[in-house]
Design an enzyme around this catalytic site. Structure first.
Site, short mmCIF file in Angstrom:
data_model
loop_
_atom_site.label_atom_id
_atom_site.label_comp_id
_atom_site.label_asym_id
_atom_site.label_seq_id
_atom_site.Cartn_x
_atom_site.Cartn_y
_atom_site.Cartn_z
N MET A 10 -19.77 93.28 17.73
CA MET A 10 -20.78 92.41 17.08
C MET A 10 -22.17 92.86 17.95
O MET A 10 -23.18 92.14 18.54
CB MET A 10 -20.59 91.05 17.39
CG MET A 10 -19.33 90.59 16.75
SD MET A 10 -18.84 88.93 17.29
CE MET A 10 -18.16 89.31 18.89
N GLN A 52 -21.61 83.71 9.31
CA GLN A 52 -22.89 83.18 9.97
C GLN A 52 -23.91 82.62 8.84
O GLN A 52 -24.72 81.56 8.90
CB GLN A 52 -23.31 84.21 10.80
CG GLN A 52 -24.96 83.72 11.56
CD GLN A 52 -25.67 84.69 12.21
OE1 GLN A 52 -25.14 85.69 12.44
NE2 GLN A 52 -26.91 84.65 12.52
N THR A 83 -21.88 89.77 22.59
CA THR A 83 -22.94 89.14 21.63
C THR A 83 -23.56 87.72 22.30
O THR A 83 -22.87 87.24 23.14
CB THR A 83 -22.03 88.78 20.39
OG1 THR A 83 -22.91 88.00 19.39
CG2 THR A 83 -20.95 87.88 20.68
N CYS A 196 -30.25 89.92 23.80
CA CYS A 196 -29.68 90.60 22.74
C CYS A 196 -29.17 92.06 23.52
O CYS A 196 -30.19 92.63 23.81
CB CYS A 196 -30.43 90.69 21.50
SG CYS A 196 -29.61 91.74 20.24
N THR A 197 -28.09 92.30 23.31
CA THR A 197 -27.62 93.60 23.87
C THR A 197 -28.54 94.59 23.56
O THR A 197 -28.81 95.55 24.31
CB THR A 197 -26.05 93.98 23.68
OG1 THR A 197 -25.48 92.68 23.84
CG2 THR A 197 -25.60 95.19 24.37
#
Length: 229
Positions: A10, A52, A83, A196-197
């Protein structure tokens, strides 16, 4: 060494970043041929983003719970959700397993406060900036949180989903995000959380005059502290 369980996919870029960082961290800490003991459950990002968008959070939770339980059966001693957005169901996942889940917000808040930064800017997907589940958790842990003005959310979301999750890193996007950081500084932030990665592919400490708190890097370090402690 304990085994770290990763609920990933994700996006897969995020999972790859976690896997690489965990192994580099073990190598740096232990040396030689040492590598991380990891089990990974990689989910279908398209399926989850559809759920989502339709606000079918019970089904999202069911998918992540099943993955977490599979990792527990595979021998994971501690779990990470790779995530930020899907930490929306982190409490449900944590309640469904008997091994600890390292919540990303708790790890980030601890790192900020350790550096005596109590007021931070937060950058992430539109969902995580506009819903309060993650920023409220940061606030509960002692941080005052600022997010960019609403008119900038769509562009930041586009950069994440149309560029970074596909491995594209554009200089124009970096300039946009650096400008957002400056605006958050003006709003009172003493540091900025890359929530956020994929944003860690785009922005480094050298790009910002504010302290940068890269959530994935901090998550990995916390997992290694536990696994090797």
């Amino acid at each position: 060494m304990q085994t770290i369980g990763l609920v990933g996919g994700m996006s897969w870029e995020s999972s790859a970043a976690y896997y690489k960082a965990l192994n580099l961290g073990v190598a740096q800490r232990l040396g030689g041929l040492s590598s991380a003991k990891v089990v990974l459950s990689s989910l279908d990002f398209a399926e989850l983003t559809t759920l989502q968008a339709q606000e079918r959070w019970d089904e999202v939770a069911a998918v992540l719970v099943a993955a977490a339980q599979g990792l527990e059966r595979a021998g994971a001693d501690v779990l990470l959700l790779c995530t930020t957005t899907f930490h929306r169901v982190a409490d449900e996942v944590a309640a469904a397993v008997d091994v600890p889940l390292l919540h990303l917000a708790d790890v980030v808040a601890e790192a900020c406060l350790a550096r005596k930064v109590s007021e931070v800017g937060f950058l992430g997907t539109t969902f995580t900036m506009e819903r309060s589940f993650f920023t409220d958790r940061l606030a509960d842990d002692g941080l005052t949180v600022h997010v960019p003005a609403t008119e900038h959310h769509a562009e930041l979301n586009r950069i994440i989903y149309e560029e970074l999750v596909h491995g594209r890193v554009e200089d124009s996007s970096r300039r946009f995000v650096v400008d957002l950081i400056s605006q958050l500084w003006d709003a009172g932030a003493g540091g900025v959380v890359l929530g956020c990665t994929e944003l860690e592919l785009l922005v480094r400490q050298a790009d910002s005059e504010l302290p940068v708190f890269p959530s994935t890097t901090l998550h990995v370090e916390a997992a290694l502290d536990r696994a090797l402690g």
